[in-house]
Scaffold this motif. Structure first.
Motif, short mmCIF file in Angstrom:
data_model
loop_
_atom_site.label_atom_id
_atom_site.label_comp_id
_atom_site.label_asym_id
_atom_site.label_seq_id
_atom_site.Cartn_x
_atom_site.Cartn_y
_atom_site.Cartn_z
N ALA A 385 -4.30 -3.80 11.46
CA ALA A 385 -3.31 -2.99 12.18
C ALA A 385 -2.15 -3.83 12.69
CB ALA A 385 -3.99 -2.28 13.35
N GLN A 386 -2.35 -5.13 12.83
CA GLN A 386 -1.29 -5.98 13.38
C GLN A 386 -0.22 -6.31 12.33
OE1 GLN A 386 -4.31 -6.83 12.59
NE2 GLN A 386 -4.49 -8.94 11.89
N LEU A 387 -0.46 -5.93 11.04
CA LEU A 387 0.52 -6.20 9.98
C LEU A 387 1.33 -4.94 9.68
CD1 LEU A 387 -1.85 -8.06 7.45
CD2 LEU A 387 -0.55 -9.04 9.33
N ASP A 388 2.60 -5.12 9.22
CA ASP A 388 3.35 -3.94 8.77
C ASP A 388 2.88 -3.55 7.37
OD1 ASP A 388 4.72 -5.47 6.85
OD2 ASP A 388 6.33 -5.97 8.25
N GLU A 389 3.40 -2.39 6.86
CA GLU A 389 2.83 -1.86 5.62
C GLU A 389 3.01 -2.81 4.45
OE1 GLU A 389 3.41 2.34 4.82
OE2 GLU A 389 3.04 1.98 2.69
N GLU A 390 4.15 -3.50 4.41
CA GLU A 390 4.39 -4.42 3.30
C GLU A 390 3.42 -5.61 3.36
OE1 GLU A 390 8.56 -5.32 2.65
OE2 GLU A 390 7.90 -7.18 1.65
N GLN A 391 3.24 -6.15 4.57
CA GLN A 391 2.27 -7.25 4.73
C GLN A 391 0.86 -6.78 4.38
OE1 GLN A 391 3.31 -7.99 8.88
NE2 GLN A 391 3.98 -10.06 8.38
N GLN A 392 0.56 -5.54 4.77
CA GLN A 392 -0.76 -4.99 4.45
C GLN A 392 -0.96 -4.92 2.95
OE1 GLN A 392 -1.34 -1.25 6.47
NE2 GLN A 392 -1.64 -2.22 8.45
N ARG A 393 0.08 -4.46 2.24
CA ARG A 393 -0.04 -4.34 0.78
C ARG A 393 -0.27 -5.70 0.14
NH1 ARG A 393 -0.07 0.47 -1.50
NH2 ARG A 393 1.07 2.15 -0.47
N SER A 394 0.44 -6.73 0.63
CA SER A 394 0.26 -8.06 0.03
C SER A 394 -1.12 -8.62 0.37
CB SER A 394 1.39 -9.02 0.43
OG SER A 394 1.27 -9.36 1.77
N ALA A 395 -1.73 -8.12 1.45
CA ALA A 395 -3.11 -8.53 1.77
C ALA A 395 -4.12 -7.63 1.05
CB ALA A 395 -3.34 -8.49 3.28
N GLY A 396 -3.63 -6.73 0.18
CA GLY A 396 -4.52 -5.88 -0.61
C GLY A 396 -5.00 -4.64 0.15
N ILE A 397 -4.29 -4.29 1.23
CA ILE A 397 -4.70 -3.12 2.03
C ILE A 397 -3.74 -1.97 1.75
CG2 ILE A 397 -5.17 -2.26 4.36
CD1 ILE A 397 -6.84 -4.71 3.58
N ALA A 398 -4.22 -0.93 1.09
CA ALA A 398 -3.41 0.27 0.87
C ALA A 398 -3.59 1.17 2.09
CB ALA A 398 -3.88 0.98 -0.40
N PRO A 399 -2.54 1.97 2.42
CA PRO A 399 -2.65 2.82 3.61
C PRO A 399 -3.78 3.84 3.50
CG PRO A 399 -0.50 3.12 2.50
CD PRO A 399 -1.20 2.03 1.79
N GLU A 400 -4.13 4.22 2.27
CA GLU A 400 -5.15 5.26 2.08
C GLU A 400 -6.57 4.66 1.93
OE1 GLU A 400 -3.05 4.19 -0.19
OE2 GLU A 400 -3.99 4.12 -2.17
N MET A 401 -6.69 3.32 2.08
CA MET A 401 -7.98 2.66 1.81
C MET A 401 -9.00 2.87 2.93
SD MET A 401 -8.86 -1.40 1.67
CE MET A 401 -8.40 -1.92 0.05
N ILE A 402 -10.21 3.26 2.52
CA ILE A 402 -11.34 3.33 3.45
C ILE A 402 -12.39 2.33 2.97
CG2 ILE A 402 -13.18 4.81 4.38
CD1 ILE A 402 -11.20 6.82 4.73
N ARG A 403 -12.89 1.50 3.87
CA ARG A 403 -13.96 0.59 3.49
C ARG A 403 -15.28 1.17 3.98
NH1 ARG A 403 -14.33 -5.21 6.22
NH2 ARG A 403 -15.56 -4.03 7.72
N VAL A 404 -16.24 1.19 3.08
CA VAL A 404 -17.56 1.74 3.43
C VAL A 404 -18.59 0.62 3.36
CG1 VAL A 404 -19.26 3.54 2.96
CG2 VAL A 404 -16.88 3.87 2.24
N SER A 405 -19.39 0.47 4.40
CA SER A 405 -20.56 -0.37 4.32
C SER A 405 -21.74 0.59 4.17
CB SER A 405 -20.69 -1.21 5.59
OG SER A 405 -21.91 -1.93 5.56
N VAL A 406 -22.23 0.67 2.93
CA VAL A 406 -23.25 1.67 2.63
C VAL A 406 -24.59 1.16 3.15
CG1 VAL A 406 -24.30 3.09 0.83
CG2 VAL A 406 -21.94 2.28 0.56
N GLY A 407 -25.24 1.97 3.97
CA GLY A 407 -26.49 1.56 4.61
C GLY A 407 -27.70 1.79 3.72
N ILE A 408 -28.86 1.76 4.34
CA ILE A 408 -30.11 1.90 3.57
C ILE A 408 -30.83 3.19 3.94
CG2 ILE A 408 -30.43 -0.54 3.06
CD1 ILE A 408 -32.35 -0.74 5.43
N GLU A 409 -30.08 4.18 4.44
CA GLU A 409 -30.67 5.51 4.63
C GLU A 409 -30.99 6.09 3.25
OE1 GLU A 409 -27.52 4.68 5.57
OE2 GLU A 409 -27.22 5.02 7.71
N ASP A 410 -31.60 7.27 3.22
CA ASP A 410 -31.89 7.91 1.92
C ASP A 410 -30.59 8.19 1.16
OD1 ASP A 410 -34.51 7.77 2.60
OD2 ASP A 410 -34.83 9.93 2.84
#
Ligand SMILES: *Cc1c(COP(=O)(O)O)cnc(C)c1O
Length: 428
Positions: A385-410
């Motif tokens: 969040a501390q980066l602007d959109e262009e800096q985010q893109r160069s860090a590989g972060i798209a505005p629409e990106m969601i990161r999921v840590s998939v757990g071990i539930e069923d």
């Protein structure tokens, strides 16, 4: 314990073997201090002529149990546990580099490692060049300087999830005779052993899958014992250390000079040691790591396949799904799948993301990965969040990106949770 045992057996039994009448479980030794009877004995321990616990900043029996289990799992020679994953990378890099030295690493690093290399270490006179991991070997070789002292990388980048090209980078490390340090956090020793693929030092944030239950912060550095520090580039290893009666680490400890120096000098002076309670939790976490990683990987693949077909989802990134990721997994991993971390792009902008996150029932919005519980994070509004959109893109972060840590539930429950959260409301 013999490393001829399988990974699951090592997860459970390595690192601690009680004698008759001693606790079956690795005990929490909540003591700063160790008793000695004899002045000469203390002198020998304090001057590294004899090994023994001195003071818990530089070693503790519970912490040692965790360290030894990790040595067995990574196939290393020795390890030192630290207060966090950040402390592990700091310890590994500052054990090698001093002011005037230079580090080479891919630009797709975990945010904390990126800021360590990009902002903080330069203030101590240690510079880093960050390269595009897709660059050709020749282009990366041009970045090597006479003062380059280490090649650093991550087995699986976070959140780009790019699998490290071990063949390309270990060839570069060999060609320039550089130690190759690999952060193996997201892959864990269950999926990948970097020491088998050209790495010399392995680091982990134990906070993630090793703990596995989101209880404790910690880290560890494992020495492969497979780098010759006596090559003229590392006077801090070969020349006498005035802070230890002039010991030469390569001279006196030819089997593990890296680790002895890391513990006796850098951990002593920086002090970012692991506490015994957290070591106990990490040891407990490791006892099920082999079972959990199998389930994390299977659940992540199932969710990735579901998301791929969903009309609200623009794209899905999971190493087990794309051809380049699959090739490197086949070549360097002990497992068929990636870890539990995937990313995807959600259509509909911030309102759609906000709505999706609010509707999730099992998965929660948290700043974490590697937990048994499924969780999500929107990097653009949190970790980056501390980066602007262009800096985010160069860090590989798209505005629409969601990161999921998939757990071990069923598996079915996780997929159903995402399905209901993604469903668009029926129009009246
Ligand atoms: C989380 C993480 C770190 C930092 O570890 P902490 O325990 O949070 O200090 C370092 N590297 C990677 C790849 C990570 O995911």
């Amino acid at each position: 314990m013999s490393t001829a045992f399988g990974k699951g057996t090592l997860c459970i039994q390595a690192g601690y073997s009680p004698g008759v009448g001693e606790p079956r479980i690795l005990p929490i030794v909540q003591s700063t201090t160790y008793k000695y009877d004899d002045i000469e004995h203390v002198r020998r321990v304090m001057t590294l002529q004899e090994f023994g616990f001195k003071y818990s900043r530089t070693g503790n029996p519970t912490v040692a149990g965790f360290e030894q289990k990790m040595v067995a799992l990574e196939g290393g020679t020795a390890a030192v546990a630290t207060a966090s994953g950040q402390a592990a990378n700091l310890l590994a890099l500052t054990n090698i580099c001093r002011a005037g030295d230079h580090i080479l690493a891919p630009a797709t690093l975990y945010g904390g490692s990126y800021s360590l290399l990009h902002t903080t270490l330069p203030k101590f006179g240690i510079e880093a060049t960050l390269f595009d991991p897709q660059a050709s070997p020749r282009a990366i070789a041009r970045l090597v300087r006479p003062n380059t002292r280490v090649l650093f990388g991550e087995t699986i980048g976070n959140p780009g999830l790019n699998v490290l090209d071990f063949a390309k980078l270990s060839a570069l490390a060999r060609r320039f005779d550089l130690p190759f340090v690999v952060d193996n956090t997201l892959a864990t020793p269950l999926l990948c052993n970097p020491l088998r693929h050209g790495a010399n030092i392995v680091t982990h944030s134990a906070t993630k899958y090793i703990d596995g239950h989101a209880t404790s912060v910690g880290g560890i550095v494992i020495d492969g014992g497979n780098y010759d520090w006596n090559n003229g580039k590392f006077p801090d290893f070969t020349e006498p250390d005035p802070s230890y009666n002039g010991v030469s680490y390569t001279g006196q400890f030819p089997n593990s000079p890296f680790l002895i120096k890391a513990r006796a000098q850098i951990l002593r002076d920086f002090g970012a040691c692991l506490n015994p309670h957290n070591a106990f939790f990490f040891n407990l976490g490791l006892e099920t790591l082999h079972l959990r990683m199998e389930r994390h990987g299977a659940n992540a693949l199932a969710l990735a396949r579901f998301l791929e077909k969903h009309p609200q989802v623009a794209w899905v990134n999971y190493p087990g799904l794309n051809p380049a990721g699959r090739r490197r997994i086949a070549r360097h991993f002990n497992a068929r799948n990636g870890s539990g971390v995937l990313t995807f792009g959600l259509r509909g902008g911030l309102p759609a993301i906000d709505r999706f996150v609010k509707r999730l029932r099992l998965a929660a919005l948290v700043i974490h990965v590697g937990d048994a519980r499924s969780s999500v994070l929107h990097p653009a509004s949190s970790t980056h969040a501390q980066l602007d959109e262009e800096q985010q893109r160069s860090a590989g972060i798209a505005p629409e990106m969601i990161r999921v840590s998939v757990g071990i539930e069923d598996t079915a429950d996780i997929v159903a949770d995402f399905a209901q959260a993604l469903a668009t409301d029926p129009t009246p």
